[in-house]
Enzyme design. Structure first.
Site, mmCIF file in Angstrom:
data_model
loop_
_atom_site.group_PDB
_atom_site.id
_atom_site.type_symbol
_atom_site.label_atom_id
_atom_site.label_comp_id
_atom_site.label_asym_id
_atom_site.label_seq_id
_atom_site.Cartn_x
_atom_site.Cartn_y
_atom_site.Cartn_z
ATOM 1 N N SER A 191 64.538 16.732 67.696
ATOM 2 C CA SER A 191 63.507 16.981 68.376
ATOM 3 C C SER A 191 63.438 18.100 69.841
ATOM 4 O O SER A 191 62.554 18.360 70.060
ATOM 5 C CB SER A 191 62.172 15.704 68.409
ATOM 6 N N CYS A 192 64.100 17.617 70.680
ATOM 7 C CA CYS A 192 63.859 17.963 71.814
ATOM 8 C C CYS A 192 65.820 18.531 72.220
ATOM 9 O O CYS A 192 66.208 17.896 72.343
ATOM 10 C CB CYS A 192 63.900 16.881 72.725
ATOM 11 N N GLY A 193 65.256 19.392 72.666
ATOM 12 C CA GLY A 193 66.700 20.733 73.243
ATOM 13 C C GLY A 193 66.708 19.902 74.743
ATOM 14 O O GLY A 193 68.727 20.505 75.091
#
Length: 284
Positions: A124-126
């Protein structure tokens, strides 16, 4: 590697079917696979590549994912900066090939592997692994603000359905994001799916790097979720002049798109959309 889905036994509960005595049913369900991928980078020579990043992803197109990640993080500039990239055996038993080994071309600086800055990204987080705010922003070498791309709103409105129609794995799992690269005429050039929306974009960018197609001038990128800062940055790093999303953008994404001269479209659903920046590329 073809491990995008798996079958698991579940208890299906359907309260609407309770009157028919079918409210609880044991069945098999198709699930999207999520596994870690370790990216090792360094010069040629035995034992000279060190772990740079671990990302939680859906297996498949892993070389594209690794190359796209390196490009969008500003660690390479083109395919010429990579001597070889290959899947390697990991430590798991049975072997799952959850490691990509990237050998840099001679003269390409080796990335820092300071543990304080090492990348660890969830689905969910890059940019979760960046050590500071300053290290989040990476500037592109492509002047997308000068790109003359123009796409009508009528054509943009057709693209989510075209993207959805090409999502074969989503049809079986309902649990994947997608990123699709389109021409100005609405032709789908390439689509990638992944449990992480940033991974899907990196897979598209990595494909473009390996095909020698950067910058992606005259193209637009459509993502199935929201348009976050990291997706806008990745699109800019690949030279994409227009980023569209079926959901909402963030304020920082809009700020970055404005700075880059990129067109940012959000809430692209049915016949409606919001153009947050670069409205000249969506003529009336």
């Amino acid at each position: 590697m073809g491990r995008a889905t798996d079958r698991r036994g579940v208890l299906r509960i359907d309260l609407d079917a309770a009157a028919d005595g079918r409210a609880r049913l044991r069945r098999q369900d198709t699930m999207v696979v999520e596994e870690p991928l370790e990216i090792r980078v360094g010069p040629a020579g035995p034992g000279r590549r060190r772990p740079l990043a671990v990302t939680m992803r859906t297996p498949g197109d892993d070389l594209d994912l690794a190359i796209g990640f390196l490009l969008t993080e500003g660690l390479i500039r083109s395919a010429d900066d990579v001597r070889t990239a290959q899947l390697c055996a990991g430590a798991e038993t049975p072997n799952t090939y959850n490691v990509v080994d990237v050998v840099l071309a001679p003269g390409v600086p080796e990335p820092a592997t300071d543990p304080a800055r090492n990348f660890y990204t969830t689905s969910s987080c890059g940019v979760c692994g960046k050590a500071s705010i300053d290290s989040v922003r990476t500037r592109s070498r492509f002047a997308v603000g000068e790109d003359p791309l123009a796409v009508t709103a009528e054509l943009l409105a057709t693209l989510p359905d075209r993207l959805r129609a090409a999502q074969r794995t989503f049809d079986r799992t309902g649990g994947l994001h997608a990123a699709g690269l389109f021409t100005a005429d609405g032709e789908l050039v390439v689509l990638r799916e992944d449990v992480g929306r940033h991974n899907a974009v990196d897979k598209v960018v990595g494909w473009a790097v390996r095909e020698g197609r950067l910058p992606l001038a005259g193209h637009l990128l459509l993502v199935s979720g929201r348009a976050s800062f990291e997706l806008t940055q990745k699109a800019w790093m690949a030279g994409v002049p227009l980023l569209a999303a079926v959901s909402a953008p963030s304020t920082l994404a809009a700020d970055l798109a404005e700075e880059a001269g990129m067109t940012l479209v959000g809430f692209l659903r049915g016949g409606t959309m919001n153009v947050y920046t670069g409205a000249q590329r969506v003529p009336g």
